[in-house]
Design an enzyme around this catalytic site. Structure first.
Site, mmCIF file in Angstrom:
data_model
loop_
_atom_site.group_PDB
_atom_site.id
_atom_site.type_symbol
_atom_site.label_atom_id
_atom_site.label_comp_id
_atom_site.label_asym_id
_atom_site.label_seq_id
_atom_site.Cartn_x
_atom_site.Cartn_y
_atom_site.Cartn_z
ATOM 1 N N ARG A 79 0.755 -1.199 -0.042
ATOM 2 C CA ARG A 79 -0.233 0.434 0.206
ATOM 3 C C ARG A 79 0.506 0.966 -0.488
ATOM 4 O O ARG A 79 0.351 2.339 -0.505
ATOM 5 C CB ARG A 79 -1.103 0.347 1.190
ATOM 6 C CG ARG A 79 -2.057 0.789 1.370
ATOM 7 C CD ARG A 79 -2.794 1.068 2.138
ATOM 8 N NE ARG A 79 -3.922 2.184 2.156
ATOM 9 C CZ ARG A 79 -4.208 2.391 3.982
ATOM 10 N NH1 ARG A 79 -3.905 2.188 4.516
ATOM 11 N NH2 ARG A 79 -5.233 3.896 3.257
ATOM 12 N N HIS A 83 0.446 4.827 -1.332
ATOM 13 C CA HIS A 83 0.254 6.396 -1.491
ATOM 14 C C HIS A 83 1.633 7.127 -0.934
ATOM 15 O O HIS A 83 1.933 8.235 -1.501
ATOM 16 C CB HIS A 83 0.102 6.395 -0.058
ATOM 17 C CG HIS A 83 -1.420 5.756 0.153
ATOM 18 N ND1 HIS A 83 -1.990 6.110 1.420
ATOM 19 C CD2 HIS A 83 -1.613 4.252 0.048
ATOM 20 C CE1 HIS A 83 -3.166 5.907 1.487
ATOM 21 N NE2 HIS A 83 -3.010 4.129 0.462
ATOM 22 N N ASN A 111 -3.562 8.340 5.495
ATOM 23 C CA ASN A 111 -2.491 7.330 6.341
ATOM 24 C C ASN A 111 -2.544 7.594 7.767
ATOM 25 O O ASN A 111 -2.186 6.764 8.241
ATOM 26 C CB ASN A 111 -1.282 8.421 5.513
ATOM 27 C CG ASN A 111 -1.308 8.339 4.254
ATOM 28 O OD1 ASN A 111 -2.096 7.287 3.669
ATOM 29 N ND2 ASN A 111 -0.468 9.496 3.873
ATOM 30 N N PRO A 180 -7.533 8.931 -2.189
ATOM 31 C CA PRO A 180 -9.130 8.386 -2.437
ATOM 32 C C PRO A 180 -9.720 7.969 -1.743
ATOM 33 O O PRO A 180 -9.235 7.513 -0.901
ATOM 34 C CB PRO A 180 -9.015 7.915 -3.922
ATOM 35 C CG PRO A 180 -7.893 6.758 -3.958
ATOM 36 C CD PRO A 180 -6.470 8.038 -3.708
ATOM 37 N N HIS A 210 -6.605 -5.397 -3.354
ATOM 38 C CA HIS A 210 -7.280 -5.465 -1.656
ATOM 39 C C HIS A 210 -7.287 -6.680 -2.389
ATOM 40 O O HIS A 210 -8.270 -7.442 -0.549
ATOM 41 C CB HIS A 210 -8.430 -4.632 -2.228
ATOM 42 C CG HIS A 210 -8.100 -3.019 -2.029
ATOM 43 N ND1 HIS A 210 -9.062 -2.055 -1.673
ATOM 44 C CD2 HIS A 210 -7.029 -2.075 -1.662
ATOM 45 C CE1 HIS A 210 -8.926 -0.673 -1.713
ATOM 46 N NE2 HIS A 210 -7.456 -0.866 -1.328
#
Ligand code: HEM
Ligand SMILES: *[C@@H]1O[C@H](CO)[C@@H](O)[C@H](O)[C@H]1NC(C)=O
Ligand SMILES: *[C@@H]1O[C@H](CO)[C@@H](O)[C@H](O)[C@H]1NC(C)=O
Ligand SMILES: *[C@@H]1O[C@H](CO)[C@@H](O)[C@H](O)[C@H]1NC(C)=O
Ligand SMILES: *[C@@H]1O[C@H](CO)[C@@H](O)[C@H](O)[C@H]1NC(C)=O
Length: 343
Positions: A79, A83, A111, A180, A210
């Protein structure tokens, strides 16, 4: 202390477009300063082949050691690439701790209380600093670790392009603006990804990340009890799955409780898409991909054909990794702080 000395070399913020080269044996780093402003770095495979041949092996071994005790670390580390890369390019800006002068990205909306496994990145960096000081960027470590996380979870393996530099700053504001929300619908996700030259297929394939990991009740209570402010649950949730989610995330309950993002949260596979087809996506931003014909098409393909998913996912990760800031950078010695040099 070779790295330290080398980084004292003349390094002006006006002369960007620098490239790093290595000379086997003596680990000589040359900074080729060009006079063109903000040229892109040329990323390539095997970037550390001569300067730090063990780099990719060292990074993978540290991650695999961590995963032995915490399988979720794979998801958490993967992830981080998303980011980092979406916010002013893949430049390790995400990893910088907050300072008196700079609000860090770590406490941006998407975050805070959510991103984890920064320690794994620190451990990889420590191991790499021992093996080849000040040569491997934190930005590259994120890219390698994300790749390894997928493979070590049963997903595809691919070669990454490397040669990124670490940013000198971070932007919490940009992160807040760009990242998002789990409430997002497919239309707004397509619009966001398009801004980064990522296609509808890239969006659906990358959302397949995911397939591993967890999310908090905080990220879904709105859709369980008040979808789009209607006071009603999201009608797209499968009724049996809803019972499970209601139990896991009761109204007014602890927002930090976590649930699995798909039915096989430690295995990188196409289960995520099968879940979406039966209305069992965890996040609204997941289930919404089955609601819009443009994205549903790919959900259906990937749910039936794992190879197609893997292929599209790899393509998407490489495109995501290609996003650059175009700003001057450095090779940080510690991923959490910029090097102590006056620019
Ligand atoms: C398409 C838009 C996306 C949205 C709206 C989104 C949103 C989220 C949210 C809300 C969470 C859970 C956060 C929490 O509750 O603490 C999450 C987790 C996660 N996201 Fe995404 N995400 C998106 C795309 C991506 C992409 C492109 C990647 C990677 C390439 C990614 C990788 C992950 C992973 C692996 C987790 C689980 C992390 C863990 O278990 O620690 N996501 N995402
Ligand atoms: C999708 O989300 C955007 C932004 O929140 C909103 O303006 C739009 O109306 C939504 N579209 C649909 C079809 O729900
Ligand atoms: C997207 O691609 C176009 C054309 O290749 C390029 O000019 C633009 O800089 C790219 N945008 C991003 C965010 O990479
Ligand atoms: C549902 O959301 C709407 C709009 O955000 C808000 O006005 C309303 O108070 C919420 N209802 C509940 C029960 O939380
Ligand atoms: C989750 O835990 C953190 C740290 O303990 C706390 O600050 C935060 O408010 C909690 N978040 C939710 C949504 O309950």
């Amino acid at each position: 202390m070779r790295g330290k000395v080398l980084y004292k070399m003349n390094y002006s913020p006006k002369s960007s477009g620098e490239k790093m080269m290595s000379h086997s044996g003596i680990l000589l780093v040359l900074l080729l300063l060009s006079s063109v402003a903000a040229a892109a770095l040329s990323l390539r495979r095997n970037f550390y082949l001569e300067s730090c041949p063990e780099a990719e092996v060292i990074a993978r071994d540290v991650l695999s050691g961590t995963m032995a005790g915490d399988a979720r670390a794979a998801a958490s580390v993967m992830r981080l690439q998303f980011h980092d890369c979406l916010v002013i390019g893949c430049d390790g800006s995400l990893l910088l701790d907050e300072t008196a002068e700079m609000a860090g990205e770590k406490s941006a909306l998407s975050n805070v209380n959510s991103l984890r496994s920064f320690q794994v990145i620190d451990e990889i960096k420590e191991a790499l600093e021992k093996a080849c000081p000040t040569l491997v960027s934190c930005a590259d470590i994120l890219i390698m670790a994300a790749r390894d996380a997928v493979f070590l979870s049963g997903g595809p393996k691919w070669e990454v392009k490397l040669g990124r530099q670490d940013s000198l700053t971070a932007s919490q504001e940009a992160s807040n603006e760009i990242m998002p929300s789990p409430r997002a619908n497919a239309t707004s996700l397509i619009a966001l990804f398009t801004k980064f030259n990522l296609s509808v297929q890239d969006l659906v394939a990358l959302s397949g990340s995911h397939s591993i990991g967890k999310a908090r009740c905080f990220s879904i209570v709105f859709r369980l009890y008040n979808q789009s402010g209607s006071g009603q649950p999201d009608p797209d949730i499968d009724s049996q799955y809803r019972v499970e989610l209601d139990k896991l995330c009761p109204q007014g309950g602890d927002g930090n409780v976590t649930g699995d993002l798909d039915a096989t949260p430690q295995r990188f596979d196409s289960q995520y898409y099968k879940d979406l087809v039966r209305g069992s996506g965890f996040l609204n931003s997941d289930q919404t991909l089955f609601a819009l014909p443009q994205t549903r098409k790919y959900v259906e393909i990937f749910s039936k054909n794992q190879e197609r998913f893997f292929k599209a996912f790899v393509q998407g990760m490489i495109k995501l990794g290609d996003l650059q800031s175009g700003k001057p950078g450095e090779i940080r010695r510690n991923c959490r702080v910029v090097n102590n040099i006056s620019y």
